[in-house]
Design an enzyme around this catalytic site. Structure first.
Site, PDB file in Angstrom:
ATOM      1  N   HIS A   1       8.934 -54.547  11.398  1.00  7.15           N
ATOM      2  CA  HIS A   1       9.822 -53.824  12.323  1.00  7.15           C
ATOM      3  C   HIS A   1      11.295 -53.891  11.933  1.00  7.15           C
ATOM      4  CE1 HIS A   1      11.252 -57.237  14.901  1.00  7.15           C
ATOM      5  NE2 HIS A   1      10.054 -57.742  14.725  1.00  7.15           N
TER       6      HIS A   1
ATOM      7  N   ASP B   1      13.124 -62.489  11.506  1.00  6.30           N
ATOM      8  CA  ASP B   1      12.469 -61.622  12.493  1.00  6.30           C
ATOM      9  C   ASP B   1      13.254 -60.332  12.682  1.00  6.30           C
ATOM     10  OD1 ASP B   1      10.930 -60.594  14.483  1.00  6.30           O
ATOM     11  OD2 ASP B   1      11.609 -61.985  16.025  1.00  6.30           O
TER      12      ASP B   1
ATOM     13  N   GLU C   1      10.237 -52.940  18.155  1.00  3.02           N
ATOM     14  CA  GLU C   1       9.173 -53.905  18.455  1.00  3.02           C
ATOM     15  C   GLU C   1       9.628 -54.897  19.514  1.00  3.02           C
ATOM     16  OE1 GLU C   1       6.810 -57.591  18.148  1.00  3.02           O
ATOM     17  OE2 GLU C   1       8.961 -57.304  17.953  1.00  3.02           O
ATOM     18  N   GLU C   2      10.912 -55.266  19.462  1.00  6.50           N
ATOM     19  CA  GLU C   2      11.369 -56.384  20.287  1.00  6.50           C
ATOM     20  C   GLU C   2      11.380 -56.105  21.782  1.00  6.50           C
ATOM     21  OE1 GLU C   2      11.589 -59.230  19.375  1.00  6.50           O
ATOM     22  OE2 GLU C   2      12.241 -59.388  17.298  1.00  6.50           O
TER      23      GLU C   2
ATOM     24  N   ASP D   1       5.136 -59.860  10.576  1.00  7.46           N
ATOM     25  CA  ASP D   1       6.156 -60.113  11.600  1.00  7.46           C
ATOM     26  C   ASP D   1       6.121 -61.576  12.010  1.00  7.46           C
ATOM     27  OD1 ASP D   1       8.088 -59.877  13.509  1.00  7.46           O
ATOM     28  OD2 ASP D   1       6.814 -58.888  14.992  1.00  7.46           O
TER      29      ASP D   1
ATOM     30  N   HIS E   1      15.027 -65.405  17.221  1.00  2.96           N
ATOM     31  CA  HIS E   1      15.822 -64.789  18.304  1.00  2.96           C
ATOM     32  C   HIS E   1      17.110 -65.547  18.603  1.00  2.96           C
ATOM     33  CE1 HIS E   1      12.019 -62.698  20.190  1.00  2.96           C
ATOM     34  NE2 HIS E   1      12.197 -62.418  18.907  1.00  2.96           N
TER      35      HIS E   1
END
Ligand SMILES: [Zn+2]
Length: 465
Positions: free
Chosen positions: A290, A302, A336-337, A364, A434
């Site tokens: 992604h 990520d 995606e998130e 991912d 994140h």
């Protein structure tokens, strides 16, 4: 977001490792497999080229330079789209194009918090993605610490007017950090709803990570129809520990201010490029990661690593002259998130051809040393895949594990597309996930290159069946 597979979707959409269990008797199975010399030669060429040329890290560095902040709806996300279109063209891929999708546009604002009593103490927080803002002056309230939703519900009206502090740590003892994440993350995704149901005015969530540090970890949260939308933030684990210690001694009041906002949806895009199949070009193997990322760091793990895996896998297939019978299609998904809108748009736009999609691979889980693949296949089909990746098993990267593929390819499951997730050593993934720590400095170029080679090998082996 898929409604039918709620827990898995939540886990996967929050950018985790596919849920996996123990290897399916890998040692016994591989010992019975006679390795195809051509496949072994292909594997060795891909691995040696990937390590020798070391381009995966360069691709990642270029992406992060072109689009360091690329949350859906942002100008940076569009920079990422442009970069990947240009990179696919530079790699000489076929049929390079974008496919539109409509994405949410949430933006972070000022975000501060501090303990007001029993003593002044600044808190390191970050708004959860999708949170409503606080009033401009912020909110001040007593903290109510809970470890579970059941505990919160039992407290009932005692939560009225308070900020609920969800403080259940992510387990350090589960062997799968993806599973540990999945068990802890409902506090983040559903905490604001559960807090509001009992009259609380806000939610503060212990960051979903096993490390104790100063970096708050964001991620998606959601609201529910008919439940007041209270603001929600994550606090770094070091401050969470401090808050818990203070709460043992008596009431704690905090002030929290969030200036985030949700703007109208915008049109964005998935990026697609192919190596056309030499015999069955209408049959497709998808490999995807992604494009979007939380913007506290640069989204290097990520999922910049996944984007680099996919682009480097395509480059490796081009430079080695491996030209499989079926088409290999790289798909870089948007959003995606916080919505998986790109995944849903792709599955919808390609619904008429999904019966000819013979496999979809997703990466991912970060750029760490590859371990193998998770798959939803069982029995003889899983065994056939295990035989294909047996050359990887010889170098400890060919485990075949039960589990899904990932959030972006998940919508293709309904059409019966076999799904595979690249599994990597995930012990450190959630240290960075994140948070502002997710920068290129945490990426090991050798590990990243191996992931790209493993993906290129497996996808091309499947595409040649
Ligand atoms: Zn991700």
């Amino acid at each position: 977001m898929m409604r039918t597979t709620c827990l898995l979707a939540v886990v996967a959409a929050a950018c985790s490792v596919p849920a996996t269990g123990h290897p399916v008797d890998q040692g016994a199975a591989t010992s019975a497999i006679s390795l195809d010399p051509a496949l072994r030669a292909r594997e060795q060429e891909l691995l040696s080229r990937a390590l020798e040329e070391d381009d995966a890290i360069n691709i990642l560095a270029e992406l992060l330079h072109a689009a360091p902040k690329r949350l859906s709806g942002s100008p940076g996300a569009e920079d990422a789209v442009r970069f990947c279109v240009a990179k696919m063209r530079e790699l000489g891929l076929d049929n390079v194009h974008t496919e539109p999708c409509t994405v949410p546009h949430w933006v972070r604002g000022e975000e501060t918090a501090s303990v007001e009593s029993p003593r002044a103490l600044p808190l390191r927080i970050t708004a959860l993605g999708g949170s409503e803002p606080t009033p401009p002056e912020g909110i001040t309230a007593e903290l109510l610490e809970v470890k579970s939703f059941d505990e919160l519900r039992a407290l009932g009206s005692k939560a009225a007017g308070k900020i609920v502090f969800f403080d259940r740590p992510m387990s350090r003892t589960l062997m799968s950090t993806g599973q540990a994440y999945g068990e802890a993350v409902p506090q983040r995704t559903e905490g604001a709803v559960e807090a509001a149901k009992v009259g609380a005015v806000g939610a503060l969530v212990r960051s979903i990570t096993t490390v104790i540090d100063e970096f708050p970890h964001t991620g998606m949260m959601r609201y529910a129809d008919g439940v007041p939308k209270v603001p929600a933030a994550a606090v770094c684990t070091k401050d969470a520990e401090e808050l818990a210690a203070l709460l043992e001694r008596g009431p704690v009041r905090i002030h929290m201010l969030l200036g985030c906002q949700t703007l109208p949806d915008v049109t964005s895009a998935n990026v697609v490029g192919e190596i056309k199949g030499s015999e069955h070009p209408e049959q497709v193997v998808v490999i995807g990661g992604h494009l979007d990322a939380w913007e506290l760091g640069d989204g290097a793990e990520d999922d910049g690593a996944g984007v680099a895996h996919v682009l480097e896998a395509m480059r490796l297939l081009r430079v080695t002259g491996i030209h499989p019978k079926r088409t290999i299609r790289a798909v870089l998904f948007m959003n995606e998130e916080n919505g998986t809108r790109g995944a849903l748009a792709y599955a919808a736009a390609h619904s008429s051809e999904l019966s000819r999609c013979v496999a979809a691979f997703e990466t991912d889980s970060g750029g760490f040393t590859p371990v193998g693949f998770s798959t939803d296949l069982k029995g003889a089909k899983a065994e056939a895949f295990r035989q294909l990746v047996a050359p990887l098993a010889e170098v400890r990267m060919g485990a075949v594990l039960p589990g899904g593929g990932g959030a972006d390819i998940g919508p293709m499951a309904k059409a019966g597309v076999p799904l595979y997730g690249l599994v990597v050593d995930d012990n450190r993934y959630f240290d960075y996930h994140h948070s502002a720590r997710d920068t290129i400095g945490v990426i090991n170029s050798r590990e990243l290159a191996l992931g790209a080679a493993v993906l290129a090998y497996a996808a091309s082996a499947v595409a040649d069946q």
